[in-house]
Motif scaffolding. Structure first.
Motif, short mmCIF file in Angstrom:
data_model
loop_
_atom_site.label_atom_id
_atom_site.label_comp_id
_atom_site.label_asym_id
_atom_site.label_seq_id
_atom_site.Cartn_x
_atom_site.Cartn_y
_atom_site.Cartn_z
N ARG A 1 0.82 -1.22 0.00
CA ARG A 1 0.00 0.00 0.00
C ARG A 1 0.84 1.26 0.00
NH1 ARG A 1 -4.70 -1.87 3.98
NH2 ARG A 1 -5.47 -3.50 2.61
N ALA A 2 1.97 1.22 0.71
CA ALA A 2 2.82 2.40 0.77
C ALA A 2 3.35 2.73 -0.63
CB ALA A 2 3.98 2.17 1.73
N ALA A 3 3.78 1.71 -1.37
CA ALA A 3 4.30 1.94 -2.72
C ALA A 3 3.19 2.50 -3.61
CB ALA A 3 4.84 0.64 -3.30
N LEU A 4 1.99 1.96 -3.49
CA LEU A 4 0.87 2.47 -4.28
C LEU A 4 0.61 3.94 -3.97
CD1 LEU A 4 -1.75 -0.43 -4.14
CD2 LEU A 4 -0.56 0.44 -6.15
N PHE A 5 0.65 4.28 -2.68
CA PHE A 5 0.40 5.66 -2.29
C PHE A 5 1.43 6.60 -2.90
CE2 PHE A 5 1.39 9.27 0.42
CZ PHE A 5 0.15 9.89 0.50
N TRP A 6 2.71 6.28 -2.71
CA TRP A 6 3.76 7.19 -3.19
C TRP A 6 3.77 7.29 -4.70
CZ3 TRP A 6 5.54 10.58 -0.03
CH2 TRP A 6 5.63 10.29 1.34
N ALA B 1 -1.06 8.18 -5.45
CA ALA B 1 -1.83 9.17 -4.70
C ALA B 1 -1.02 10.43 -4.42
CB ALA B 1 -2.33 8.54 -3.39
N PHE B 2 0.26 10.26 -4.08
CA PHE B 2 1.07 11.42 -3.69
C PHE B 2 1.18 12.47 -4.80
CE2 PHE B 2 5.42 13.24 -3.17
CZ PHE B 2 5.17 13.98 -2.03
N PRO B 3 1.57 12.06 -6.05
CA PRO B 3 1.62 13.08 -7.11
C PRO B 3 0.25 13.70 -7.40
CG PRO B 3 2.45 10.95 -7.91
CD PRO B 3 2.06 10.76 -6.49
N LEU B 4 -0.78 12.88 -7.25
CA LEU B 4 -2.13 13.37 -7.51
C LEU B 4 -2.51 14.43 -6.47
CD1 LEU B 4 -3.88 12.56 -9.80
CD2 LEU B 4 -5.00 10.86 -8.36
N LEU B 5 -2.08 14.21 -5.23
CA LEU B 5 -2.33 15.21 -4.18
C LEU B 5 -1.66 16.54 -4.54
CD1 LEU B 5 -1.94 13.26 -0.82
CD2 LEU B 5 -3.96 14.43 -1.71
N PHE B 6 -0.44 16.46 -5.07
CA PHE B 6 0.26 17.66 -5.51
C PHE B 6 -0.58 18.43 -6.52
CE2 PHE B 6 4.61 18.85 -4.59
CZ PHE B 6 5.00 17.86 -3.71
N VAL B 7 -1.07 17.68 -7.52
CA VAL B 7 -1.84 18.32 -8.58
C VAL B 7 -3.10 18.95 -8.00
CG1 VAL B 7 -3.28 17.85 -10.60
CG2 VAL B 7 -0.98 16.92 -10.47
N ALA C 1 6.92 15.52 -14.51
CA ALA C 1 8.36 15.25 -14.57
C ALA C 1 8.91 14.85 -13.21
CB ALA C 1 9.09 16.49 -15.09
N PHE C 2 8.49 15.56 -12.19
CA PHE C 2 8.94 15.32 -10.83
C PHE C 2 8.51 13.91 -10.37
CE2 PHE C 2 6.73 15.81 -6.62
CZ PHE C 2 7.85 15.74 -5.81
N SER C 3 7.31 13.49 -10.75
CA SER C 3 6.83 12.16 -10.38
C SER C 3 7.59 11.06 -11.12
CB SER C 3 5.34 12.02 -10.69
OG SER C 3 4.64 13.08 -10.11
N VAL C 4 7.93 11.34 -12.38
CA VAL C 4 8.73 10.37 -13.14
C VAL C 4 10.10 10.21 -12.47
CG1 VAL C 4 9.94 9.99 -15.33
CG2 VAL C 4 7.55 10.72 -15.35
N ALA D 1 1.65 4.89 -16.48
CA ALA D 1 0.33 4.92 -15.84
C ALA D 1 0.21 6.15 -14.94
CB ALA D 1 0.11 3.64 -15.04
N GLN D 2 1.27 6.40 -14.20
CA GLN D 2 1.28 7.52 -13.27
C GLN D 2 1.09 8.85 -14.03
OE1 GLN D 2 5.23 8.61 -11.88
NE2 GLN D 2 4.50 8.42 -9.79
N SER D 3 1.86 9.02 -15.10
CA SER D 3 1.76 10.26 -15.88
C SER D 3 0.37 10.40 -16.49
CB SER D 3 2.82 10.28 -16.99
OG SER D 3 4.10 10.11 -16.44
N ALA D 4 -0.15 9.29 -17.03
CA ALA D 4 -1.46 9.33 -17.68
C ALA D 4 -2.54 9.74 -16.67
CB ALA D 4 -1.79 7.97 -18.30
N ILE D 5 -2.49 9.14 -15.47
CA ILE D 5 -3.51 9.46 -14.46
C ILE D 5 -3.42 10.93 -14.07
CG2 ILE D 5 -4.17 9.04 -12.05
CD1 ILE D 5 -3.42 6.10 -12.51
N LEU D 6 -2.19 11.41 -13.84
CA LEU D 6 -2.00 12.81 -13.47
C LEU D 6 -2.58 13.75 -14.51
CD1 LEU D 6 1.67 13.12 -12.14
CD2 LEU D 6 -0.47 13.40 -10.90
N ILE D 7 -2.26 13.47 -15.77
CA ILE D 7 -2.67 14.38 -16.85
C ILE D 7 -4.19 14.33 -17.03
CG2 ILE D 7 -2.52 14.79 -19.33
CD1 ILE D 7 0.44 13.84 -19.09
#
Lengths: 363, 304
Positions: A19-24, A27-33, A176-179, A226-232
């Motif tokens: 769960r921690a890995a999933l969050f970081w 969820a974490f970059p999404l919180l930033f956005v 970029a920062f999340s990548v 996946a992370q970038s796509a979700i963020l965007i």
């Protein structure tokens, strides 16, 4: 191939069950956005500013103007065409409607002239909300004037506004920062496997080093994409960020995300070869990533940085990734040309892969 | 026929001679034990045989292959269990077995191995939820995924409770019955006595003696052992000077003395105790064991 598939599956299971890995990662970059979006989004108003340029004194034009004025969602302002277009380019108007001189007379003569609708094609809300509401107003006018056939013929004129809102600027930076984080911190997997002597155990099987590393790469690259796509997608849906959504730009963006992800993963492997434990890896990775987050143009334009720092900033990998991502997502002029940014990331990838291979230890 | 041959093997880390001229041979279908305390060089020797570490010098052959040169082919044919590996915590037991099987191009081996190691009920458990003994059994199961003719087990029963240990001993005896060769390191004397056809006693990177457990004891102790506790009144030399006593050692308040003539030695001991006002307590007579052999050969106990 079976070994590669099974190892990739094992890495994936380890990841999704953590769960921690999933969050970081997600969820974490999404919180930033979301946080930056709520602070900086300019689209909090429920009214859209529309420029109305009326060069026709006919009664028909009067009906159109009255109808538009009656729409609550529009905040109309009048003026001459050049000024209104300039305002649209600056981002102060969502659309400009221009009624040409002689329009009323052209309806009377049976061949109505088109009415131009200028809008910014990079804004999703312009296409999905503003333009449809304008067309709705036009239909009302049709019914009022004739009851038979459409007389208000729209002609769409698109342009790309130059002015960016803060959130337009920041989202590519967060991507970029999340990548970077997914890449550098993704290398902890190998450190952890080594610390727990699993690498030693794997060394005692016929599985090759290449298979081991490939399985890790496959998962990490799927994750950064996946992370970038979700963020965007979320930023676009919630905050209506500007995005070049043509296939070429999106493909380029995916390529840059993967290249940047690989380069940062290689940097992570390199850092990981100096740390014995997972606990020891995190501070080292933090020291490398944390300063870049502030000076690599993720949240603030590079122009804001002091001149003496520029030579350092210009060689940092995150600077290149952020600039390339931003250029592909929102276009416009950047301080680093795309070719230079891509070449710099490729150079980081090659150098750090070579170092990581050289420093690799099973135990 | 020897399936493992080692001649004058040496390995140095800095100034430490981890393995200092070790020679032995293991026959097919034999359970061969390496007995010694931590740091004796057992693990280093085994990891060289497994192709995991390069050697400094000496000749090594496993199934006719040189682990230094032909590690790739060798790894397909051997089964390996290492110390202190903590496997993927969030994988299920059966998933880990299938993962390792895939490295050998195999599949569908989990059921058989889980029942062999008594882990059927933990099939869907996450590795992190296994007890220490269950994790050890899983790592032995992983050594079996490729159905190897030789299995290397490095302290396989460490951390197990006595019941789990006995159950793993039965599994290892079954390996032997199937004609597999087992090379086992341990610092448990009972384990070596129960399982091993032959034992190499190791200390400080050298093999001090190699023989069957019975012959090792018989060669070094024709005598029986008399054990007792004392406060600290009697010195080692004093005890050794008692009639028929050939050897004595004191570990804390516990004394072991070996005697050719137990009644004579015991009578003399009790008399000496009485004269000196030293109570002789917990008196016990037993056969000599590998532990005694080790103590005699090295001056240390196995668990030092």
């Amino acid at each position: 191939m079976r070994a590669l598939a099974q190892l990739t599956l094992a890495n994936t299971r380890e990841f999704v069950r953590d769960r921690a890995a999933l969050f970081w990662t997600f969820a974490f970059p999404l919180l930033f956005v979301l946080i930056f979006g709520l602070v900086f989004s300019r689209d909090s108003a429920t009214q859209y500013e529309i420029g109305l340029v009326n060069e026709d004194a006919s009664p028909q034009a009067g009906v159109l103007v009255d109808t538009l004025e009656a729409m609550d969602v529009f905040d109309l302002s009048g003026g001459n065409l050049a000024d209104e277009i300039a305002s649209l380019e600056d981002g102060d108007r969502r659309a400009v409607i221009a009624i040409p001189s002689g329009w009323g007379a052209s309806i009377d003569s049976g061949s109505p002239m088109p009415v131009d609708i200028h809008y910014d094609e990079t804004r999703q809300s312009s296409q999905q909300v503003v333009v449809p509401v304008i067309l709705q107003a036009f239909e009302v006018v049709d019914r009022t004037l004739t009851r038979s056939q459409p007389v208000v013929r729209p002609a769409f004129q698109t342009l790309r506004s130059e002015r960016l809102s803060t959130i337009d600027f920041i989202v590519p930076g967060i991507v970029a920062f999340s990548v970077m984080n997914a890449g550098v911190f993704g290398a902890v997997n190998i450190v952890s496997l080594r610390e727990r002597r699993v690498l030693r155990r794997l060394q005692a099987t016929p599985v090759s080093r290449l298979t081991l590393v490939s399985a890790d790469l496959i998962l990490r690259m799927v994750l950064v994409l996946a992370q970038s796509a979700i963020l965007i997608v979320v930023a676009r849906l919630v905050f209506d960020i500007r995005l070049n959504s043509d296939a070429g730009s999106l493909a380029g963006l995916a390529g840059v995300v993967v290249l940047g992800g690989l380069a940062f993963l290689a940097i992570g492997f390199f850092l990981g070869s100096f740390t014995k434990t997972e606990q020891g890896f995190f501070p080292v990775a933090q020291v490398v990533t944390f300063p870049m987050m502030f000076i690599s143009g993720v949240f603030f334009p590079l122009e804001f940085m002091p001149d003496w720092l520029r030579p350092v900033i210009n060689v940092l990998p995150l600077t290149h990734l952020a600039e390339a991502t931003r250029q592909l997502m929102i276009g416009g002029a950047t301080t680093i040309p795309m070719g230079v940014a891509v070449a710099a990331m490729a150079a980081y990838l090659v150098v750090f892969v070579a170092l990581a291979v050289r420093l690799f230890r099973w135990e | 026929m020897s399936v493992i041959e080692v001649q004058d093997l040496r390995k140095t880390y800095g100034d430490v001679k981890a393995v200092d001229g070790v020679s032995f041979a293991v026959e097919v279908a034999e359970v061969f034990g390496m007995l010694g305390p931590n740091g004796a060089g057992k693990t280093t020797t085994v990891e060289i045989l497994e192709g995991l570490r390069p050697r400094d010098s000496g000749a090594v052959g496993v199934l006719g292959m040189d682990p230094g040169r032909d590690a790739g082919n060798l790894k397909r044919k051997i089964g390996v269990q290492l110390q202190q590996v903590s496997l993927y915590p969030r994988l299920r037991v059966a998933e880990v077995i299938e993962l390792f099987a895939s490295f050998y191009g195999r599949a569908g081996v989990a059921d058989h191995l889980l029942s062999l190691l008594g882990l059927e009920e933990r099939r869907r458990a996450f590795v992190k939820d296994l007890s220490g003994g269950q994790q050890q059994r899983l790592s032995v199961a992983l050594a079996m995924v490729n159905d190897p003719p030789i299995i290397f087990l490095d302290e396989p029963t460490t951390g197990m409770d006595p019941q789990a240990r006995r159950s793993l001993w039965e599994t290892i005896e079954q390996f032997k019955a199937e004609g597999r060769t087992v090379l086992l390191t341990t610092h448990y004397m009972e384990e070596a006595e129960r399982l091993c056809d032959r034992v190499a006693v190791m200390d400080h990177g050298r093999i001090i003696a190699t023989d069957s457990p019975e012959d090792l004891v018989r060669t070094h102790f024709a005598e029986d052992a008399i054990e007792f506790s004392q406060r600290n009144g009697l010195a080692e030399a004093e005890i050794e000077s008692l009639p028929a006593v050939v050897n004595a050692s004191i570990q804390g308040d516990r004394v072991s003395m070996f005697s050719d003539d137990v009644p004579a030695s015991m009578a003399a001991l009790l008399q000496l105790g009485q004269e000196r006002g030293e109570p002789i307590q917990n008196l016990r007579l037993r056969r000599a064991t590998l532990e005694d052999v080790f103590l005699k050969l090295t001056g240390r106990t196995l668990r030092d």
